[in-house]
Design a protein around this motif. Structure first.
Motif, PDB file in Angstrom:
ATOM      1  N   UNK A  20       8.211  -7.508  39.306  1.00 50.18           N
ATOM      2  CA  UNK A  20       8.157  -6.109  39.749  1.00 50.18           C
ATOM      3  C   UNK A  20       7.557  -5.972  41.148  1.00 50.18           C
ATOM      4  N   UNK A  21       7.808  -6.969  41.990  1.00 50.82           N
ATOM      5  CA  UNK A  21       7.176  -6.968  43.320  1.00 50.82           C
ATOM      6  C   UNK A  21       7.517  -5.726  44.139  1.00 50.82           C
ATOM      7  N   UNK A  42       1.213  -5.276  48.300  1.00 50.17           N
ATOM      8  CA  UNK A  42      -0.142  -5.368  47.790  1.00 50.17           C
ATOM      9  C   UNK A  42      -0.339  -6.737  47.147  1.00 50.17           C
ATOM     10  N   UNK A  43      -1.379  -7.475  47.515  1.00 48.10           N
ATOM     11  CA  UNK A  43      -1.610  -8.780  46.903  1.00 48.10           C
ATOM     12  C   UNK A  43      -1.939  -8.648  45.428  1.00 48.10           C
ATOM     13  N   UNK A  72      -4.308  -6.578  40.106  1.00 45.43           N
ATOM     14  CA  UNK A  72      -4.404  -7.328  38.858  1.00 45.43           C
ATOM     15  C   UNK A  72      -4.894  -6.467  37.691  1.00 45.43           C
ATOM     16  N   UNK A  73      -5.922  -5.676  37.927  1.00 51.18           N
ATOM     17  CA  UNK A  73      -6.506  -4.872  36.851  1.00 51.18           C
ATOM     18  C   UNK A  73      -5.492  -3.872  36.294  1.00 51.18           C
ATOM     19  N   UNK A  74      -4.760  -3.206  37.194  1.00 50.77           N
ATOM     20  CA  UNK A  74      -3.755  -2.247  36.742  1.00 50.77           C
ATOM     21  C   UNK A  74      -2.624  -2.919  35.993  1.00 50.77           C
ATOM     22  N   UNK A  75      -2.181  -4.084  36.454  1.00 52.14           N
ATOM     23  CA  UNK A  75      -1.125  -4.819  35.770  1.00 52.14           C
ATOM     24  C   UNK A  75      -1.590  -5.247  34.388  1.00 52.14           C
ATOM     25  N   UNK A 113       0.741 -14.112  32.112  1.00 54.73           N
ATOM     26  CA  UNK A 113       1.469 -12.871  31.812  1.00 54.73           C
ATOM     27  C   UNK A 113       1.351 -11.884  32.968  1.00 54.73           C
ATOM     28  N   UNK A 114       0.169 -11.814  33.576  1.00 56.99           N
ATOM     29  CA  UNK A 114      -0.034 -10.917  34.724  1.00 56.99           C
ATOM     30  C   UNK A 114       0.815 -11.373  35.903  1.00 56.99           C
ATOM     31  N   UNK A 115       0.817 -12.672  36.169  1.00 57.42           N
ATOM     32  CA  UNK A 115       1.605 -13.219  37.279  1.00 57.42           C
ATOM     33  C   UNK A 115       3.092 -12.959  37.069  1.00 57.42           C
TER      34      UNK A 115
END
Length: 321
Positions: free
Chosen positions: A153-154, A269-270, A275-278, A145-147
């Motif tokens: 939304x890149x 941003x990689x 990841x945490x914010x997403x 789901x994060x990916x």
């Protein structure tokens, strides 16, 4: 000013803020890259005790560590910094004592029975329980789901290196380095003169060091660091994010002064960096969707006199005779 005097003043401000119900504000964007710091709450001052450990008594009434920490966490960040030391923790405890004394006196006076106060207590109870439930209602999203959110939304995770030259004006949020602020019209003329020098091939970093009133970035040639969409005020962002790398903007007025921006390289941003914010954002959206589903299944009845425009409940079907 001595530190104990600062703490005493902050303590008075704390009591005033809580007693008179002042709202906790959110920090605004500032053009100083040095302002991008955060302070941990009571970092290094917490003893190794449990949340139900009683840390003090007020007229025999216990106050637990969790209650103490919860009260502290409600302070604005800038006020929290006043109380991060051991002496600050003690000063904050003294203010809690005074608030607890007022609460105890209020119970003796029957303040909780006042309809307005009772309503506020009920609303606070609902807000606290609802917020805690929202955090526990659904598990964090999985990696897939994060990916998926990141891939879709890149563009929102692109960042631009940004520099600026800031010319302060009288009444603006940033003081002039020279100590004498220009009028807004004079500041605009000065910015336009600098713009002409840049168009003539002058070095941006050198002019920033010479002219910029943003002291924190001037020494770095005007460099502010990377910015992503949504980090700047809309009136500034509309000018900045249409610039190509290396391009310089026209003078842009804001409440801080008159800016001349220079766009640097665009980077992405990689995933691991965001990841945490997403994860938080995806979980929040899933929670909102869940609540909407629960709302559709909830039985809600509105007082038509208080809510004259509320939707009417469906009429009950007539039984066949």
């Amino acid at each position: 000013m001595r530190k104990d005097i600062v703490i005493a003043i902050a303590g008075i401000a704390l009591v005033a803020a809580i007693c008179f119900g002042l709202a906790i504000w959110k920090p605004e964007w500032k053009p100083f890259s040095s302002m991008r710091t955060s302070t941990s709450v009571m970092e290094g001052s917490k003893a190794e005790t449990g949340p139900e450990h009683v840390v003090m008594h007020v007229n025999g009434e216990p106050i637990t560590e969790s209650e103490f920490q919860a009260a502290f966490s409600q302070l604005p960040e800038d006020m929290q910094r006043q109380f991060t030391s051991e002496s600050g923790k003690q000063a904050f405890a003294e203010q809690m004592v005074r608030l607890k004394i007022l609460e105890q006196e209020g119970r003796k006076m029957g303040v909780e029975k006042d309809p307005k106060v009772a309503g506020q207590l009920a609303a606070d109870h609902t807000n606290i329980i609802a917020a805690a439930t929202a955090q526990k209602l659904l598990p964090p999203p999985n990696n897939a789901a994060v990916q998926k959110f990141y891939d879709e939304n890149k563009k929102n995770f692109e960042a631009m290196e940004l520099s600026h030259i800031l010319i302060a004006y009288e009444g603006g949020a940033v003081p002039a380095r020279s100590g004498k602020a220009l009028s807004q019209q004079e500041a605009l003329k000065k910015a336009q003169s600098i713009e002409q020098q840049l168009k003539g091939g002058a070095d941006f970093a050198k002019l920033a060091k010479q002219y910029s009133d943003d002291a924190s970035s001037a020494d770095r040639g005007g460099s502010l660091g990377p910015f992503s969409p949504g980090m700047l005020p809309p009136e500034i962002e509309s000018h900045v994010f249409r610039l190509q790398p290396g391009q310089v903007s026209d003078p842009v007025p804001s409440r801080y002064g008159i800016h001349i921006f220079k766009a640097g390289p665009h980077t992405s941003q990689p995933l691991e960096q965001v990841r945490q914010g997403i994860s938080r954002r995806v979980q929040q959206q899933a929670t909102l969707d869940k609540v909407e589903q629960m709302r559709k299944g909830a039985k809600v009845e509105f007082d038509p006199k208080f809510f004259p425009e509320a939707p009417k409940p469906p009429a009950a079907a007539k039984k066949p005779s």
